[in-house]
Scaffold this motif. Structure first.
Motif, PDB file in Angstrom:
ATOM      1  N   UNK A  99       0.810  -1.222   0.000  1.00 21.75           N
ATOM      2  CA  UNK A  99       0.000   0.000   0.000  1.00 21.75           C
ATOM      3  C   UNK A  99       0.840   1.268   0.000  1.00 21.75           C
ATOM      4  N   UNK A 100       0.146   2.370   0.161  1.00 21.00           N
ATOM      5  CA  UNK A 100       0.806   3.671   0.227  1.00 21.00           C
ATOM      6  C   UNK A 100       1.601   3.790   1.519  1.00 21.00           C
ATOM      7  N   UNK A 101       2.681   4.567   1.495  1.00 24.90           N
ATOM      8  CA  UNK A 101       3.474   4.747   2.723  1.00 24.90           C
ATOM      9  C   UNK A 101       2.679   5.465   3.808  1.00 24.90           C
ATOM     10  N   UNK A 102       2.987   5.145   5.032  1.00 25.87           N
ATOM     11  CA  UNK A 102       2.370   5.805   6.179  1.00 25.87           C
ATOM     12  C   UNK A 102       2.941   7.218   6.317  1.00 25.87           C
ATOM     13  N   UNK A 103       2.206   8.114   6.924  1.00 27.55           N
ATOM     14  CA  UNK A 103       2.757   9.459   7.145  1.00 27.55           C
ATOM     15  C   UNK A 103       3.941   9.405   8.106  1.00 27.55           C
ATOM     16  N   UNK A 104       4.867  10.326   7.950  1.00 27.38           N
ATOM     17  CA  UNK A 104       6.015  10.415   8.845  1.00 27.38           C
ATOM     18  C   UNK A 104       5.539  10.760  10.257  1.00 27.38           C
ATOM     19  N   UNK A 105       6.204  10.222  11.238  1.00 32.59           N
ATOM     20  CA  UNK A 105       5.869  10.520  12.630  1.00 32.59           C
ATOM     21  C   UNK A 105       6.177  11.972  12.991  1.00 32.59           C
ATOM     22  N   UNK A 106       7.312  12.443  12.500  1.00 28.67           N
ATOM     23  CA  UNK A 106       7.801  13.750  12.943  1.00 28.67           C
ATOM     24  C   UNK A 106       7.843  14.797  11.840  1.00 28.67           C
ATOM     25  N   UNK A 107       7.324  14.481  10.689  1.00 30.86           N
ATOM     26  CA  UNK A 107       7.287  15.470   9.615  1.00 30.86           C
ATOM     27  C   UNK A 107       8.434  15.323   8.638  1.00 30.86           C
ATOM     28  N   UNK A 108       8.928  16.440   8.187  1.00 32.07           N
ATOM     29  CA  UNK A 108       9.932  16.477   7.113  1.00 32.07           C
ATOM     30  C   UNK A 108      11.219  15.740   7.478  1.00 32.07           C
ATOM     31  N   UNK A 109      12.041  15.576   6.468  1.00 29.98           N
ATOM     32  CA  UNK A 109      13.337  14.913   6.630  1.00 29.98           C
ATOM     33  C   UNK A 109      14.129  15.554   7.774  1.00 29.98           C
ATOM     34  N   UNK A 110      14.738  14.731   8.598  1.00 32.34           N
ATOM     35  CA  UNK A 110      15.556  15.130   9.748  1.00 32.34           C
ATOM     36  C   UNK A 110      14.771  15.751  10.894  1.00 32.34           C
ATOM     37  N   UNK A 111      13.442  15.771  10.803  1.00 31.55           N
ATOM     38  CA  UNK A 111      12.640  16.313  11.905  1.00 31.55           C
ATOM     39  C   UNK A 111      12.780  15.454  13.156  1.00 31.55           C
ATOM     40  N   UNK A 112      13.104  14.163  12.974  1.00 25.98           N
ATOM     41  CA  UNK A 112      13.309  13.296  14.130  1.00 25.98           C
ATOM     42  C   UNK A 112      14.451  13.815  14.996  1.00 25.98           C
ATOM     43  N   UNK A 113      15.513  14.317  14.372  1.00 25.80           N
ATOM     44  CA  UNK A 113      16.628  14.888  15.118  1.00 25.80           C
ATOM     45  C   UNK A 113      16.383  16.355  15.457  1.00 25.80           C
ATOM     46  N   UNK A 114      15.877  17.110  14.506  1.00 24.52           N
ATOM     47  CA  UNK A 114      15.656  18.545  14.738  1.00 24.52           C
ATOM     48  C   UNK A 114      14.670  18.801  15.870  1.00 24.52           C
ATOM     49  N   UNK A 115      13.664  17.945  16.008  1.00 21.49           N
ATOM     50  CA  UNK A 115      12.636  18.137  17.030  1.00 21.49           C
ATOM     51  C   UNK A 115      12.960  17.504  18.375  1.00 21.49           C
ATOM     52  N   UNK A 116      14.170  16.975  18.514  1.00 19.93           N
ATOM     53  CA  UNK A 116      14.577  16.340  19.777  1.00 19.93           C
ATOM     54  C   UNK A 116      15.010  17.415  20.761  1.00 19.93           C
ATOM     55  N   UNK A 117      14.025  18.013  21.406  1.00 18.70           N
ATOM     56  CA  UNK A 117      14.287  19.131  22.317  1.00 18.70           C
ATOM     57  C   UNK A 117      14.180  18.675  23.767  1.00 18.70           C
ATOM     58  N   UNK A 118      14.816  19.421  24.649  1.00 22.64           N
ATOM     59  CA  UNK A 118      14.930  19.064  26.063  1.00 22.64           C
ATOM     60  C   UNK A 118      13.651  19.335  26.842  1.00 22.64           C
ATOM     61  N   UNK A 119      12.605  18.587  26.515  1.00 23.28           N
ATOM     62  CA  UNK A 119      11.328  18.681  27.230  1.00 23.28           C
ATOM     63  C   UNK A 119      10.896  17.265  27.588  1.00 23.28           C
ATOM     64  N   UNK A 120      10.491  17.065  28.823  1.00 20.75           N
ATOM     65  CA  UNK A 120      10.125  15.725  29.276  1.00 20.75           C
ATOM     66  C   UNK A 120       8.985  15.140  28.458  1.00 20.75           C
TER      67      UNK A 120
END
Length: 189
Positions: A99-120
């Motif tokens: 089937x079609x790919x699932x949506x990204x969890x964190x958005x655009x490319x590298x958002x997984x790292x870019x959005x890794x902010x110091x919040x619990x």
């Protein structure tokens, strides 16, 4: 002449081998039983150990430490690795599917790292995402016990997909060793 730095001193909790993360007799990755029988069980055991290693590298750290970046210009952090592997688990399910790919969890490319902010809340969500995505990928692969079976649009072999997962976790556990040592001096294993 010695210069003062803010680099942590190397340390370990191991007493038998001081260059190791944990002593062999207390390391949860070491089992006292026989090794797994068969290729599939061996591959699953290896993947389980790398998953456990990643979690061990993150234990005892607060949100700021988990989100701490490595060296500029890299955006890599332990929290980013957790988020990246959650995203990657989701991507692997797309390889199984027709089937079609699932949506990204964190958005655009590298958002997984870019959005890794110091919040619990971000840390808690990342761990929940990783557990959910690992379980979903494990369940999808369990439907294909034949390691030679070819699945998905590209006809990837199940064996190749599992080995690729092990490779991805192993590579990032190496990164995690260095990231953790930079945070508090804890040596890798």
């Amino acid at each position: 002449m010695h210069r003062m730095t803010d680099q942590p001193a190397r340390w370990t909790e191991a007493t038998v081998y001081p260059d190791m993360w944990a002593d062999p007799d207390t390391d949860p990755r070491n089992s006292n039983g026989p090794s797994p029988d068969g290729e599939l069980a061996t591959l699953h055991d290896c993947l389980t150990n790398y998953r456990m290693t990643l979690r061990m590298k993150c234990e005892g750290l607060d949100a700021e430490q988990l989100a701490r970046r490595s060296v500029p210009p890299s955006t890599m952090s332990l929290l980013g690795l957790i988020r990246h592997l959650a995203e990657t688990e989701r991507d692997w399910r797309d390889w199984i599917s027709d089937g079609d790919p699932q949506p990204k969890l964190y958005g655009k490319r590298d958002a997984d790292f870019d959005g890794a902010v110091a919040e619990q809340a971000v840390v808690d969500a990342a761990y929940a995402d990783l557990e959910r995505e690992q379980a979903a990928t494990d369940a999808a692969l369990a439907e294909h016990p034949d390691l030679g079976a070819r699945v998905g649009k590209d006809g990837i072999a199940i064996r190749e997909l599992i080995v690729h997962r092990i490779d991805e976790y192993a590579r990032h556990c190496g990164h995690a060793d260095l990231l953790r040592e930079c945070i508090d001096g804890r040596v890798g294993q």
